[in-house]
Write a protein that holds these residues in place. Sequence first.
Motif, short mmCIF file in Angstrom:
data_model
loop_
_atom_site.label_atom_id
_atom_site.label_comp_id
_atom_site.label_asym_id
_atom_site.label_seq_id
_atom_site.Cartn_x
_atom_site.Cartn_y
_atom_site.Cartn_z
N PRO A 33 0.84 -1.19 0.00
CA PRO A 33 0.00 0.00 0.00
C PRO A 33 0.88 1.25 0.00
O PRO A 33 2.00 1.22 0.53
N LEU A 34 0.40 2.33 -0.59
CA LEU A 34 1.19 3.56 -0.63
C LEU A 34 1.43 4.16 0.75
O LEU A 34 2.27 5.03 0.91
N SER A 35 0.74 3.62 1.76
CA SER A 35 0.97 4.07 3.14
C SER A 35 2.20 3.41 3.74
O SER A 35 2.65 3.78 4.83
N GLY A 36 2.77 2.39 3.05
CA GLY A 36 3.98 1.74 3.52
C GLY A 36 3.77 0.27 3.84
O GLY A 36 2.66 -0.24 3.83
N GLY A 37 4.89 -0.38 4.12
CA GLY A 37 4.86 -1.80 4.45
C GLY A 37 5.21 -2.66 3.26
O GLY A 37 5.95 -2.23 2.37
N ASP A 38 4.64 -3.88 3.24
CA ASP A 38 4.87 -4.77 2.11
C ASP A 38 3.53 -5.16 1.51
O ASP A 38 2.49 -4.65 1.91
N GLU A 39 3.55 -6.08 0.57
CA GLU A 39 2.34 -6.44 -0.17
C GLU A 39 1.20 -6.90 0.74
O GLU A 39 0.03 -6.66 0.46
N SER A 40 1.52 -7.55 1.85
CA SER A 40 0.48 -8.07 2.74
C SER A 40 0.10 -7.10 3.86
O SER A 40 -0.76 -7.41 4.68
N SER A 41 0.72 -5.93 3.90
CA SER A 41 0.40 -4.93 4.93
C SER A 41 -0.98 -4.35 4.71
O SER A 41 -1.41 -4.13 3.57
N ALA A 42 -1.68 -4.08 5.81
CA ALA A 42 -2.98 -3.42 5.72
C ALA A 42 -2.77 -1.95 5.34
O ALA A 42 -1.86 -1.30 5.86
N PRO A 43 -3.59 -1.43 4.45
CA PRO A 43 -3.48 -0.01 4.11
C PRO A 43 -3.80 0.86 5.32
O PRO A 43 -4.71 0.55 6.09
N ASP A 44 -3.06 1.93 5.49
CA ASP A 44 -3.31 2.90 6.55
C ASP A 44 -3.91 4.14 5.89
O ASP A 44 -3.20 4.98 5.36
N PHE A 45 -5.21 4.25 5.94
CA PHE A 45 -5.90 5.35 5.25
C PHE A 45 -5.74 6.69 5.97
O PHE A 45 -6.06 7.73 5.42
N ALA A 46 -5.23 6.66 7.20
CA ALA A 46 -4.97 7.91 7.93
C ALA A 46 -3.58 8.46 7.63
O ALA A 46 -3.29 9.61 7.95
N ALA A 47 -2.71 7.66 7.02
CA ALA A 47 -1.33 8.09 6.72
C ALA A 47 -1.35 9.26 5.73
O ALA A 47 -2.18 9.30 4.83
N ARG A 48 -0.42 10.16 5.94
CA ARG A 48 -0.31 11.35 5.08
C ARG A 48 1.03 11.39 4.39
O ARG A 48 2.03 10.91 4.90
#
Length: 156
Positions: A33-48
Amino acid sequence: MSPTRASAPTSVWRIGLRDQENAVGRDKISGAPLSGGDESSAPDFAARSAGGSPAIPEASHVALMHPTRNAGVHMLRRGYNYTDGSDELGRLDAGLFFIAFVRDPRRHFTPLLARMQFDLLTEYLQHLTSSVFAIPPGLRDGQTYLGQQLFEPAAG
């Protein structure tokens, strides 16, 4: 089961990498996700982002289709790339064949498909077909044919 076929004209994808990633909401190389992590990371929709805008654009495919943004709706899904040679103008006929397995298409598939009209990814896809197929459950002990519980009342 709800299969969908969408054409993805390759000429349309001649945009910058960042625009492609923003449309999907994931890093093109890692799948994270563009919020960071790897392919299996949950998206963080609060990340800026550094500029203060959402790290995952609100109209990205990930943001619009994620279960946390759709009353918890989950689907077992899989996308398959396809190529069918060239069209009548000599352009590559390619796209995505998407299959979703859901319990109730009216609650788990149709509402998400309707939300896709606001999806940045839709700018790069042309939906060609969608359909719904009923798949009966497997046999239970004592049953003699597939789907028997749909056609015969339970003993009891």
